[in-house]
Enzyme design. Structure first.
Site, short mmCIF file in Angstrom:
data_model
loop_
_atom_site.label_atom_id
_atom_site.label_comp_id
_atom_site.label_asym_id
_atom_site.label_seq_id
_atom_site.Cartn_x
_atom_site.Cartn_y
_atom_site.Cartn_z
N TYR A 150 4.51 -5.54 1.34
CA TYR A 150 5.77 -4.81 1.26
C TYR A 150 6.82 -5.81 0.78
O TYR A 150 6.97 -6.86 1.41
CB TYR A 150 6.20 -4.28 2.63
CG TYR A 150 5.32 -3.17 3.16
CD1 TYR A 150 5.67 -1.84 2.97
CD2 TYR A 150 4.16 -3.44 3.89
CE1 TYR A 150 4.89 -0.81 3.47
CE2 TYR A 150 3.36 -2.42 4.39
CZ TYR A 150 3.74 -1.11 4.17
OH TYR A 150 2.97 -0.10 4.66
N LYS A 186 3.44 6.62 7.98
CA LYS A 186 3.37 7.45 9.20
C LYS A 186 3.15 8.94 8.93
O LYS A 186 2.87 9.69 9.86
CB LYS A 186 4.65 7.27 10.03
CG LYS A 186 4.74 5.93 10.71
CD LYS A 186 3.74 5.83 11.84
CE LYS A 186 3.43 4.40 12.23
NZ LYS A 186 2.14 3.90 11.81
#
Ligand SMILES: Cc1cc2nc3c(=O)[nH]c(=O)nc-3n(C[C@H](O)[C@H](O)[C@H](O)COP(=O)(O)OP(=O)(O)OC[C@H]3O[C@@H](n4cnc5c(N)ncnc54)[C@H](O)[C@@H]3O)c2cc1C
Length: 393
Positions: free
Chosen positions: A204, A300
């Site tokens: 990331y 998520k």
């Protein structure tokens, strides 16, 4: 003339949520019918999530569809965050004792369809004009049309697993639900390419030109993303431009070892946070993207759908096998307690890693301080890690 059939649980939507629920319920002797608006090929053509929490992987095994995932999926013990030209590893396993599984949503959905076929599960594709009806009565039903005409399915319960744009949530009177929404001022341009991933673990990246993510689906399939303005279109981004921009946002040692190639899929996804409360209206239960969505930064979306399915599956088994309705009565509040933790983590990761067009120099300093604090505190890292591998169901 309308043909009529009956099932115990009528499920709208044949994505991962609907398929997983129907598979789990059938294994416990509960009859379901899944109604899907699209063709099977269309559903299997969607490129979406790829990181599964430990709890999701367990649910796939319980549904007897985890064999290929265990053979071909990759266990990841860590992730990287890159910022200020360097790359820091977060050792998820050392911090939590848990790992995540990298296995594409497309593959997982294929496994679920094959599982449904093996058990002779009823999944109706290309069902048009699906409508849940009489949801507040003890005899709800669903109507739909296909090539052979109109149909009606009578059920005990209807479960809306039909994603963000589905009909289920829209069937609830506006004054019976509350919606919460946040739209982010940028999107993710994603490319899937048949090239070896630049890193065996996800990277990331927080960069002044915008966020970037190096993800993967397998040893030969890479999934890369860059933050882009919402006004950008896929046509403006040739593969060459995309990889040039991606490399600029990564530390030099990563960029220089990247193998680039032709994209096999390219799309722009807007980033949005959304949740409704409650997740039940009469005998309609909402699950997965039908009730909530998150920006993909924390991986998520699919994982929060899985915890809804876990709670609903156990609640329905308790109802049918034990005559106990406590699980159904508490479904919405239990699911929402975990949904909101997923919302919080996704929002926090998004804020930590992206460039917001309206950020002031003060906001930027706070973001830098947040990153500096994270990598100076074992406890801050542990908090990120326990959310990333997945909070307990
Ligand atoms: C572009 C994109 C990228 C994503 N990337 C990630 C990621 O990297 N990581 C992550 O964790 N999550 C990601 N997500 C989120 C993740 O894919 C979803 O959380 C997950 O698909 C939710 O599964 P679901 O079954 O609840 O909904 P869906 O997968 O949306 O399935 C809903 C199904 O219902 C069907 N349907 C809709 N309306 C009707 C109707 N009226 N009648 C009958 N059927 C209907 C649809 O055709 C669909 O098959 C992404 C989502 C998108 C859109």
């Amino acid at each position: 003339m309308t043909s009529a059939t009956r099932t115990q649980v009528g499920i709208i939507g044949g994505g991962p949520s609907g398929l997983l629920l129907s598979q789990l319920l059938q294994l416990r002797g509960i009859d379901t019918v899944v109604l899907e608006r699209r063709s099977r090929d269309y559903v299997l053509g969607r490129i979406r999530a790829g990181v599964l929490e430990h709890g999701f992987a367990e649910l796939m095994r319980e549904a007897q569809v985890g064999e290929r995932m265990d053979r071909e999926g990759q266990i990841h013990e860590g992730v990287y965050i890159a910022y200020d030209g360097r790359r820091e590893r977060i050792d998820l396993h050392a911090l939590t004792g848990k790992t995540v599984m990298v296995y594409g949503q497309t593959e997982l959905t294929r496994d679920l369809y094959e599982g449904r076929d093996r058990l002779g599960g009823k999944v109706i594709h290309e069902a048009e004009d699906v409508r849940p009806q009489d949801l507040n009565s003890s005899h709800p039903y669903i109507t739909y049309r296909d090539g052979s005409g109109p149909h009606r399915i009578d059920c005990d319960y209807v479960v809306g697993c039909d994603g963000f744009h589905g009909v289920s949530r829209q069937s609830i009177p506006k004054d019976k639900i509350q919606t919460f929404e946040k739209i982010f001022p940028f999107g993710w341009l994603g490319v899937l390419s048949r090239t070896p991933p630049v890193s065996s673990e996800l990277i990331y990246a927080n960069h002044e030109r915008g966020f970037a993510l190096c993800s993967l689906r397998s040893a030969t399939l890479s999934r890369y993303y860059i933050q882009v303005p919402l006004s950008d279109t896929v046509q403006e981004w040739s593969d060459e431009l995309f990889f040039e921009e991606l490399k600029r946002r990564l530390p030099e040692e990563v960029a220089s070892s990247m193998v680039t190639g032709v994209s096999i899929e390219k799309s722009i996804a807007p980033l949005r946070s959304f949740a409704v409360e409650p997740m039940r209206y009469g005998n309609l239960f909402l699950a997965g993207d039908a009730a909530h969505i998150v920006p993909p930064t924390g991986a998520k979306g699919l994982n929060t759908a899985a915890s809804d399915i876990y709670y609903l599956y156990h609640a329905l088994v308790d109802h049918y096998a034990r005559g106990n309705d406590r699980g159904l009565e508490s479904y919405s509040s239990r699911a929402l307690a975990r949904v909101w933790k997923g919302q919080r983590f996704s929002w926090w990761m998004t804020k930590l890693l992206h460039r917001f067009p309206d950020d002031s120099p003060y906001d930027r300093r706070l973001q830098q301080t947040e990153l500096a604090y994270l990598f100076s505190s074992e406890r801050a890292l542990a908090s990120l890690a326990e959310n990333y591998v997945g909070l307990p169901f």
